[in-house]
Scaffold this motif. Structure first.
Motif, PDB file in Angstrom:
ATOM      1  N   LYS A 242       0.856  -1.328   0.170  1.00 53.42           N
ATOM      2  CA  LYS A 242      -0.146   0.047  -0.100  1.00 53.42           C
ATOM      3  C   LYS A 242       0.882   1.269   0.041  1.00 53.42           C
ATOM      4  O   LYS A 242       0.631   2.302  -0.595  1.00 53.42           O
ATOM      5  CB  LYS A 242      -0.938   0.032   1.299  1.00 53.42           C
ATOM      6  CG  LYS A 242      -1.986   1.030   1.109  1.00 53.42           C
ATOM      7  CD  LYS A 242      -2.642   1.187   2.493  1.00 53.42           C
ATOM      8  CE  LYS A 242      -3.518  -0.385   2.867  1.00 53.42           C
ATOM      9  NZ  LYS A 242      -4.037  -0.346   4.175  1.00 53.42           N
ATOM     10  N   LEU A 243       1.928   1.204   0.809  1.00 55.18           N
ATOM     11  CA  LEU A 243       2.835   2.339   0.778  1.00 55.18           C
ATOM     12  C   LEU A 243       3.540   2.508  -0.600  1.00 55.18           C
ATOM     13  O   LEU A 243       3.926   3.704  -1.057  1.00 55.18           O
ATOM     14  CB  LEU A 243       3.983   2.226   2.033  1.00 55.18           C
ATOM     15  CG  LEU A 243       3.226   2.263   3.253  1.00 55.18           C
ATOM     16  CD1 LEU A 243       4.587   1.577   4.318  1.00 55.18           C
ATOM     17  CD2 LEU A 243       2.844   3.660   3.634  1.00 55.18           C
ATOM     18  N   LEU A 244       3.844   1.528  -1.279  1.00 52.33           N
ATOM     19  CA  LEU A 244       4.665   1.409  -2.491  1.00 52.33           C
ATOM     20  C   LEU A 244       3.787   1.974  -3.516  1.00 52.33           C
ATOM     21  O   LEU A 244       4.292   2.858  -4.532  1.00 52.33           O
ATOM     22  CB  LEU A 244       4.919   0.124  -2.826  1.00 52.33           C
ATOM     23  CG  LEU A 244       6.168  -0.416  -2.027  1.00 52.33           C
ATOM     24  CD1 LEU A 244       6.722  -1.876  -2.557  1.00 52.33           C
ATOM     25  CD2 LEU A 244       7.594   0.308  -2.185  1.00 52.33           C
ATOM     26  N   ALA A 245       2.513   1.825  -3.397  1.00 51.42           N
ATOM     27  CA  ALA A 245       1.304   2.273  -4.510  1.00 51.42           C
ATOM     28  C   ALA A 245       1.264   3.701  -4.119  1.00 51.42           C
ATOM     29  O   ALA A 245       1.091   4.566  -5.217  1.00 51.42           O
ATOM     30  CB  ALA A 245       0.121   1.358  -3.977  1.00 51.42           C
ATOM     31  N   VAL A 246       1.263   4.290  -2.784  1.00 52.13           N
ATOM     32  CA  VAL A 246       0.975   5.552  -2.794  1.00 52.13           C
ATOM     33  C   VAL A 246       2.514   6.481  -3.265  1.00 52.13           C
ATOM     34  O   VAL A 246       2.403   7.548  -3.739  1.00 52.13           O
ATOM     35  CB  VAL A 246       1.232   6.050  -1.097  1.00 52.13           C
ATOM     36  CG1 VAL A 246       1.223   7.615  -0.918  1.00 52.13           C
ATOM     37  CG2 VAL A 246      -0.373   5.475  -0.620  1.00 52.13           C
ATOM     38  N   GLU A 247       3.618   5.680  -3.182  1.00 51.38           N
ATOM     39  CA  GLU A 247       4.939   6.390  -3.621  1.00 51.38           C
ATOM     40  C   GLU A 247       4.760   6.505  -5.013  1.00 51.38           C
ATOM     41  O   GLU A 247       5.082   7.258  -5.578  1.00 51.38           O
ATOM     42  CB  GLU A 247       6.132   5.238  -2.896  1.00 51.38           C
ATOM     43  CG  GLU A 247       7.218   5.962  -3.756  1.00 51.38           C
ATOM     44  CD  GLU A 247       8.609   4.974  -3.026  1.00 51.38           C
ATOM     45  OE1 GLU A 247       9.596   5.623  -2.637  1.00 51.38           O
ATOM     46  OE2 GLU A 247       8.462   3.716  -3.278  1.00 51.38           O
ATOM     47  N   GLN A 248       4.413   5.382  -5.651  1.00 51.64           N
ATOM     48  CA  GLN A 248       4.065   5.533  -7.395  1.00 51.64           C
ATOM     49  C   GLN A 248       3.211   6.389  -7.697  1.00 51.64           C
ATOM     50  O   GLN A 248       3.236   6.953  -8.741  1.00 51.64           O
ATOM     51  CB  GLN A 248       3.604   3.999  -7.980  1.00 51.64           C
ATOM     52  CG  GLN A 248       3.827   3.926  -8.968  1.00 51.64           C
ATOM     53  CD  GLN A 248       3.571   2.484  -9.551  1.00 51.64           C
ATOM     54  OE1 GLN A 248       3.479   1.726  -8.916  1.00 51.64           O
ATOM     55  NE2 GLN A 248       3.761   2.446 -10.959  1.00 51.64           N
TER      56      GLN A 248
ATOM     57  N   TYR B  89       8.375   0.735   8.244  1.00 52.03           N
ATOM     58  CA  TYR B  89       8.868   1.975   8.769  1.00 52.03           C
ATOM     59  C   TYR B  89       9.603   2.439   7.794  1.00 52.03           C
ATOM     60  O   TYR B  89       9.878   3.851   7.366  1.00 52.03           O
ATOM     61  CB  TYR B  89       9.598   1.576   9.996  1.00 52.03           C
ATOM     62  CG  TYR B  89      10.236   2.750  10.436  1.00 52.03           C
ATOM     63  CD1 TYR B  89       9.864   3.712  10.978  1.00 52.03           C
ATOM     64  CD2 TYR B  89      11.925   2.667  10.217  1.00 52.03           C
ATOM     65  CE1 TYR B  89      10.381   4.860  11.662  1.00 52.03           C
ATOM     66  CE2 TYR B  89      12.698   3.921  10.771  1.00 52.03           C
ATOM     67  CZ  TYR B  89      12.010   5.131  11.434  1.00 52.03           C
ATOM     68  OH  TYR B  89      12.527   5.954  11.790  1.00 52.03           O
ATOM     69  N   LEU B  90      10.729   1.798   6.993  1.00 52.79           N
ATOM     70  CA  LEU B  90      11.668   2.312   6.133  1.00 52.79           C
ATOM     71  C   LEU B  90      10.973   2.966   4.899  1.00 52.79           C
ATOM     72  O   LEU B  90      11.475   3.880   4.447  1.00 52.79           O
ATOM     73  CB  LEU B  90      12.620   1.265   5.711  1.00 52.79           C
ATOM     74  CG  LEU B  90      13.607   0.543   6.750  1.00 52.79           C
ATOM     75  CD1 LEU B  90      14.367  -0.451   6.452  1.00 52.79           C
ATOM     76  CD2 LEU B  90      14.225   1.906   7.360  1.00 52.79           C
ATOM     77  N   ILE B  91       9.885   2.179   4.273  1.00 59.87           N
ATOM     78  CA  ILE B  91       9.040   2.726   3.158  1.00 59.87           C
ATOM     79  C   ILE B  91       8.553   4.283   3.512  1.00 59.87           C
ATOM     80  O   ILE B  91       8.601   4.867   2.713  1.00 59.87           O
ATOM     81  CB  ILE B  91       8.266   1.605   2.330  1.00 59.87           C
ATOM     82  CG1 ILE B  91       8.966   0.380   2.031  1.00 59.87           C
ATOM     83  CG2 ILE B  91       7.506   2.224   1.374  1.00 59.87           C
ATOM     84  CD1 ILE B  91       8.009  -0.568   1.826  1.00 59.87           C
ATOM     85  N   ALA B  92       7.867   4.169   4.626  1.00 57.50           N
ATOM     86  CA  ALA B  92       7.145   5.282   4.908  1.00 57.50           C
ATOM     87  C   ALA B  92       8.204   6.301   5.320  1.00 57.50           C
ATOM     88  O   ALA B  92       7.958   7.514   4.889  1.00 57.50           O
ATOM     89  CB  ALA B  92       6.242   4.938   6.416  1.00 57.50           C
TER      90      ALA B  92
ATOM     91  N   ARG C  21       3.293  15.986   5.122  1.00 54.52           N
ATOM     92  CA  ARG C  21       3.899  14.490   5.440  1.00 54.52           C
ATOM     93  C   ARG C  21       2.804  13.611   4.676  1.00 54.52           C
ATOM     94  O   ARG C  21       1.733  13.437   5.094  1.00 54.52           O
ATOM     95  CB  ARG C  21       3.788  14.268   6.948  1.00 54.52           C
ATOM     96  CG  ARG C  21       4.549  12.962   7.376  1.00 54.52           C
ATOM     97  CD  ARG C  21       5.092  12.837   8.704  1.00 54.52           C
ATOM     98  NE  ARG C  21       4.158  13.340   9.590  1.00 54.52           N
ATOM     99  CZ  ARG C  21       3.750  12.750  10.574  1.00 54.52           C
ATOM    100  NH1 ARG C  21       4.060  11.382  10.619  1.00 54.52           N
ATOM    101  NH2 ARG C  21       2.854  12.912  11.607  1.00 54.52           N
ATOM    102  N   PRO C  22       3.214  12.934   3.674  1.00 55.33           N
ATOM    103  CA  PRO C  22       2.541  11.909   2.742  1.00 55.33           C
ATOM    104  C   PRO C  22       1.871  10.873   3.637  1.00 55.33           C
ATOM    105  O   PRO C  22       0.812  10.372   3.379  1.00 55.33           O
ATOM    106  CB  PRO C  22       3.316  11.543   1.631  1.00 55.33           C
ATOM    107  CG  PRO C  22       4.408  12.302   1.585  1.00 55.33           C
ATOM    108  CD  PRO C  22       4.593  12.873   2.949  1.00 55.33           C
ATOM    109  N   CYS C  23       2.641  10.258   4.674  1.00 53.67           N
ATOM    110  CA  CYS C  23       2.320   9.167   5.312  1.00 53.67           C
ATOM    111  C   CYS C  23       2.274   9.140   6.781  1.00 53.67           C
ATOM    112  O   CYS C  23       3.140   9.681   7.377  1.00 53.67           O
ATOM    113  CB  CYS C  23       3.323   7.882   4.930  1.00 53.67           C
ATOM    114  SG  CYS C  23       3.373   7.498   3.044  1.00 53.67           S
TER     115      CYS C  23
END
Length: 414
Positions: free
Chosen positions: A351-357, A393-396, A409-411
């Motif tokens: 889910k975090l990777l999807a937000v990043e993309q 944690y690292l992705i966020a 702050r996006p996340c």
């Protein structure tokens, strides 16, 4: 006539781990005023009772791995203190019963109780909370829960085969025997309190899938339901489990088996057909399987939301204040909300990777979209859980460092 559907497990449980019977600390069950039914030395009925139970209060015995309780030691007295876990789904089940129904819970505590304290704690839980603790020995609890349940059943039921060392453990028969032994202890606790002619037993989740076998052996007419809170895999996946037949037969010793979705039920029916040769048919609007002279009903019973609790929380002043605070902080933002357990199968990192993309491919959304991810505490500990926490944690942190600013702050993670 006694069913043959439990013979294999009884041999396995007998003499498996030399665990002494817990001293009886609960009162005997009275089926009619002034008459105490005959018990054996462990407080169980000797077979099905023929005593009339007219006037008996309806009771539900809910059996699950964990009791719906919180526990902590009092610093001053050193005594254990207990309180109801209001977030437990087992506790909320009571609202679905009539007001005059007595509910008794059987399960383990989330803390380990010393042997010399167990009798006192058991009496306190029975009198104060209608709870019967199982008190599994430490080594057995570890092999049963952290071993067989979390390292073998849980990954398999989520389509993760033990093909690599980092993806679940290969089948270990010692852990399986611990699983059967733990289920037997749970069953023994139920037998201490059950009135088999009147009580309804409701067993929950994959931790206790062979428990119905032990109850069915002792009381052939017991009213027994089982609900699986996890997925049930397709037959191609399930058949890789060496003890697949024993678990299927354990579930079939229930009278009713509930699943979240039709797909899970369909997978179970397919396994019964392909591995046990059992056909099923629709009976009176329900799916039924004939098994050793009994009809086991399969139902789709998705867990819903307790609207009463939701509305009561929404009406709290603290909720209104928090809502106002969030509205001010995220004013004008598009908010994506996620609520998940910290688990490798929930896909929080994806889910975090999807937000990043999303932010990477749509620069116009930077500063306008936020993800608020609520993470419930992990239900178990282990290398996989720690790795999932670290990855999340690292992705966020990477997303916030790349696309965030002093005012954005996006996340958000809670």
């Amino acid at each position: 006539m006694a069913s043959k559907s439990y013979a294999n497990l009884l041999d396995l449980a007998g003499g498996l781990l030399d665990i002494p019977h817990t001293p009886r600390t609960i009162p005997r069950i009275m089926t009619v005023p002034g008459v105490i039914s005959d018990m054996d030395v462990y407080g169980r009925y000797d077979g099905d009772s023929d005593v009339s139970s007219s006037g008996y209060q309806e009771r539900k015995i809910i059996v699950a791995n964990m009791l719906p309780l919180q526990a902590k030691r009092d610093i001053e007295t050193g005594k254990w203190c207990f309180s109801l876990d209001e977030d437990s789904i087992l506790l909320q089940l009571k609202d679905g019963f009539s007001s005059d129904t007595e509910v008794i819970y059987v399960g383990s505590l989330k803390v380990e109780i010393d042997a010399h304290e167990q009798e006192e704690v058991a009496q306190k839980l029975l009198e104060g909370f209608n709870c019967i603790p199982t008190f599994l020995p430490h080594d057995l609890q570890k092999k049963f829960y952290l071993g067989f349940c979390k390292q073998q059943l849980w990954p398999l039921f989520h389509y993760m085969l033990p093909m690599f060392p980092d993806h679940g453990d290969r089948f270990d028969r010692l852990l399986w025997r611990a699983y059967v032994s733990a289920n037997k202890i749970f069953a023994d606790k139920v037998m201490e309190i059950i009135n088999p002619d009147d009580d309804f037993v409701w067993v929950h989740d994959y931790h206790l899938m062979v428990l119905p076998t032990f109850l069915r052996k002792q009381y052939n007419r017991v009213k027994l339901g089982f609900f699986l809170h996890s997925p049930f895999p397709s037959s191609e996946i399930y058949r890789t489990l060496p003890v697949r037949d024993e678990i299927l037969r354990g579930l079939l010793n229930s009278d009713l088996i509930g699943f979240h979705t039709f797909d899970y039920a369909r997978h179970f029916l397919s396994c019964c057909k392909r591995m046990l040769g059992l056909d099923y048919e629709s009976k009176r609007g329900h799916i039924g399987i004939d098994y050793f002279g009994r009809t086991i009903f399969i139902k789709i019973l998705p867990v819903g939301i307790h609207m009463g609790r939701l509305e009561s929380v929404l009406n709290l002043q603290s909720t209104s204040a928090k809502l106002k605070e969030i509205q001010e902080e995220l004013k004008g933002m598009k908010v994506i909300l996620g609520v998940d357990d910290m688990d490798i199968f929930k896909g929080i990192s994806l889910k975090l990777l999807a937000v990043e993309q999303l932010l990477q491919q749509n620069s116009d959304l930077q500063g306008k979209v936020v993800l608020v991810q609520i993470v419930n505490p992990a239900r178990s500990s282990g290398k996989d859980v720690q790795e999932a926490k670290k990855e999340t944690y690292l992705i966020a942190q990477r997303i916030n460092d790349t696309y965030g600013s002093n005012h954005y702050r996006p996340c958000y993670s809670h």
